[in-house]
Enzyme design. Structure first.
Site, mmCIF file in Angstrom:
data_model
loop_
_atom_site.group_PDB
_atom_site.id
_atom_site.type_symbol
_atom_site.label_atom_id
_atom_site.label_comp_id
_atom_site.label_asym_id
_atom_site.label_seq_id
_atom_site.Cartn_x
_atom_site.Cartn_y
_atom_site.Cartn_z
ATOM 1 N N HIS A 192 0.818 -1.210 0.000
ATOM 2 C CA HIS A 192 0.000 0.000 0.000
ATOM 3 C C HIS A 192 0.852 1.259 0.000
ATOM 4 C CE1 HIS A 192 -3.713 -2.066 0.133
ATOM 5 N NE2 HIS A 192 -3.524 -2.606 1.314
ATOM 6 N N ARG A 299 -9.094 -7.045 -10.304
ATOM 7 C CA ARG A 299 -8.894 -8.188 -9.415
ATOM 8 C C ARG A 299 -9.888 -8.057 -8.261
ATOM 9 N NH1 ARG A 299 -3.637 -6.042 -10.350
ATOM 10 N NH2 ARG A 299 -2.379 -7.349 -11.731
ATOM 11 N N GLU A 434 -3.997 -18.966 -19.384
ATOM 12 C CA GLU A 434 -2.774 -18.914 -18.590
ATOM 13 C C GLU A 434 -2.219 -20.294 -18.287
ATOM 14 O OE1 GLU A 434 -3.936 -16.818 -14.995
ATOM 15 O OE2 GLU A 434 -5.937 -17.666 -15.146
ATOM 16 N N ASP A 458 1.381 -16.156 -15.249
ATOM 17 C CA ASP A 458 1.164 -17.569 -14.942
ATOM 18 C C ASP A 458 1.527 -18.467 -16.116
ATOM 19 O OD1 ASP A 458 0.456 -17.473 -12.312
ATOM 20 O OD2 ASP A 458 -1.701 -17.400 -12.647
ATOM 21 N N CYS A 505 -2.270 -9.493 -20.711
ATOM 22 C CA CYS A 505 -2.052 -8.906 -19.387
ATOM 23 C C CYS A 505 -0.666 -9.295 -18.874
ATOM 24 C CB CYS A 505 -3.099 -9.410 -18.400
ATOM 25 S SG CYS A 505 -4.794 -9.019 -18.851
#
Length: 591
Positions: A192, A299, A434, A458, A505
């Site tokens: 964060h 997400r 993926e 992935d 992505c």
């Protein structure tokens, strides 16, 4: 030469030169004491009271967030939830009763157990949320020893702010106009601290080894948030070089931001959508400011983390509808849950999986726990009435999984129809490609969906059989491996033969060395970290499509990684020498 050069992780690009100002919040040593058996109840009560006090402290911090940081208040809410998380407080309480140890020791053990579970998570964003747990536990430890969390001292001049860790509640209480940059000993790429720093456009480096031991208050430091370095007591030559680099970078940033709202179109007229990957509604201003065409990957896992129970349909609907409304008419692609029960839902029993990366996660988890899946699908469908939305199923390995997911989706649609609730009946549905199995049957899968989104992170790991987070094999993580390039090309060709679009992505999509190869494949869109969008669009607008196709032909004819890397680097360095000086530093911002 600088007295010391420290290595960290650049999470918000830039350069700053100034005096270090420590918050003095380094982790206290934990008390290791055995308690009498009869004292367990009072010790548990002490722990629960400390957690409750910290939650009250955080609530006050949230309520006093400055107006310019109001969008980030939700992060403090997540820390408040951790104070009530049974996996933390209940687990620590059980250790007190079972082992007759003090609350400080029990809390420390509970945190380490949670950290061990998080370390097995594949998704780096989810894996690094353990830093939030550690930050909250540190506050509780402070309360346990009978002290309040000391507020950060406001600086008298512009400074480089340094800390063991910097929680959202801490940072939001500071006058940000006096902070030139952040540097912390803890944290990762998706911490964060990084999200906040990028929002404020402040350079930041986290995870800096030996930061507290090597830097003192008032030391002159250079924060190189392009390469992830901290230079302590630099010499005159280094100061001159970095002053020049800072000037060049700031001018470069102004230049590319002025053009960030222009279409992502090559010199010879080939246009693609450049979209953003995000996980918080609070990131929407950064998406819009960066010139994104929409959100290509939202997400949805964040709402399920650090809670005693999973969110209700109404809570999810409120979040999704707000996001869709803020981005309208731009599209937002909602990815359904991509983590497993043991990593996310506190009401689910722990799964003893020897290899979670290959276990009950993503679509497999959703098909097993359909109550959670249906709740989320209903929320996404209802939110589609408030903007332009698409739905994305992750980790699809074959037709059977996809058809199961679509069947449940159709049942949920029928339920909404019967209830008279509005939604977009034509909302596009896609899948993440993926897994190698999905690559090999991509043409069959393309007949069942409206679009593909290739999850390169992935795909590379599963195809090459390596964990990029494992330092012993991370060197094998090669985005331009011949097998990876050919796999992506095969998926793009399969999709286009079936008349559907393809978005790429992950880090490959935000890598200037890979971008021309993707363009040569004639992809339709890329989805990357918001802060990388202006630079990628700048490079894309100076690219020639025919040159990209020619480079792709050469790459496809090569059989080794070294050959491909060499030809690509030569091409890119000759074409964009100035941009790569700055932009290559921002390639690791996405997960």
């Amino acid at each position: 030469m600088a007295r010391e050069i420290l290595q960290g992780i650049a999470v918000s690009a830039g350069v700053s030169i100034g005096k270090a100002f420590f918050t003095n919040r380094r982790r206290r040593s934990v008390s290791f004491e055995i308690i009498p058996p009869g004292a367990a109840d009072s010790e548990v009560a002490r722990l629960e009271q400390a957690a409750s006090d910290v939650r009250d402290d955080l609530a006050r911090a949230r309520d006093n967030v400055p107006a310019e940081l109001r969008d980030h208040a939700a992060i403090i809410n997540s820390h408040m939830m951790i104070c009530q998380d049974p996996k933390l407080i209940r687990a620590a309480s059980q250790r007190i009763r079972d082992h007759h140890i003090c609350a400080e020791w029990a809390l420390d053990q509970a945190v380490e157990a949670i950290a061990a579970a998080f370390s097995a998570i594949e998704d780096p964003y989810i894996r690094e949320r353990v830093q939030d747990v550690r930050a909250v536990a540190e506050r509780i430890q402070t309360r346990l020893v009978g002290r309040h969390a000391e507020p950060l001292r406001p600086p008298d001049e512009r400074i480089v702010l340094m800390a063991h860790d910097l929680t959202p509640a801490d940072a939001m209480g500071l006058p940000t106009v006096k902070i030139m940059s952040f540097a912390t000993a803890e944290g990762g790429k998706t911490s964060h601290t990084g999200i906040l720093a990028r929002s404020l456009q402040i350079p930041a480096v986290v995870g800096v080894s030996s930061l507290e031991e090597s830097v003192g208050d008032g030391d002159l430091v250079i924060v190189d948030a392009l390469r992830g370095l901290i230079l302590v007591d630099p010499d005159e030559a280094e100061l001159a070089d970095y002053t020049d680099l800072k000037y060049q970078f700031e001018n470069y940033q102004k230049s590319i931001r002025r053009q960030s709202t222009l279409p992502a179109e090559t010199l010879d007229g080939y246009r693609i959508d450049v979209q953003a990957n995000i996980e918080l509604v609070e990131e929407v201003p950064q998406v819009l400011d960066g010139g994104a065409d929409g959100v290509g990957l939202y997400r949805t896992e964040y709402a399920f983390l650090n809670r005693r129970t999973s969110p209700t349909e109404e809570e999810l609907y409120d979040e999704y509808a707000q996001l869709a409304g803020l981005l309208s008419p731009r599209r937002v692609v909602f990815r359904t849950l991509d983590v497993g029960a043991d990593k996310m839902l506190s009401e689910q029993s722990q799964l003893e999986e020897p290899n979670p990366a290959l276990g009950l996660r993503a679509i497999r988890f959703c098909l097993r726990h359909q109550d959670v899946f249906r709740r989320q699908l209903r929320a996404i469908l209802r939110a589609s009435a408030h903007g332009t939305a698409s739905l994305l199923f992750p980790m699809i390995s074959g037709l059977h999984e996809l058809r199961q997911a679509k069947h449940i989706l159709n049942e949920v649609r029928a339920e909404l129809d019967a209830a008279g609730q509005p939604y977009d009946p034509d909302m596009p549905v896609g899948i993440m490609v993926e897994l190698p199995s999905a690559v090999l049957i991509s043409e069959a899968l393309a007949q069942e969906v409206d679009f593909f989104s290739i999850g390169t992170n992935d795909l590379i790991q599963y195809s090459l059989g390596i964990d990029r987070g494992n330092k012993h094999v991370s060197y094998l993580y090669q985005p331009l491996h011949p097998a990876i390039v050919r796999s992506i090309k095969y998926v793009v060709d399969s999709a286009h033969r079936m008349g559907i679009s393809v978005c790429v992505c992950g880090e490959v999509a935000s890598d200037p060395y890979c971008l021309p190869i993707l363009l040569g494949m004639q992809i339709d869109a890329i989805s990357i970290a918001p802060q990388a969008i202006p630079g990628i669009k700048h490079i894309l607008r100076r690219t020639n499509m025919e040159e990209c196709k020619e480079l792709l032909r050469d790459v496809l004819s090569a059989s080794t990684v070294s050959t491909i890397n060499r030809m690509v680097k030569e091409t890119i360095y000759n074409r964009f020498p100035e941009e790569l000086t700055f932009f290559s530093s921002m390639l690791d911002q996405d997960d």
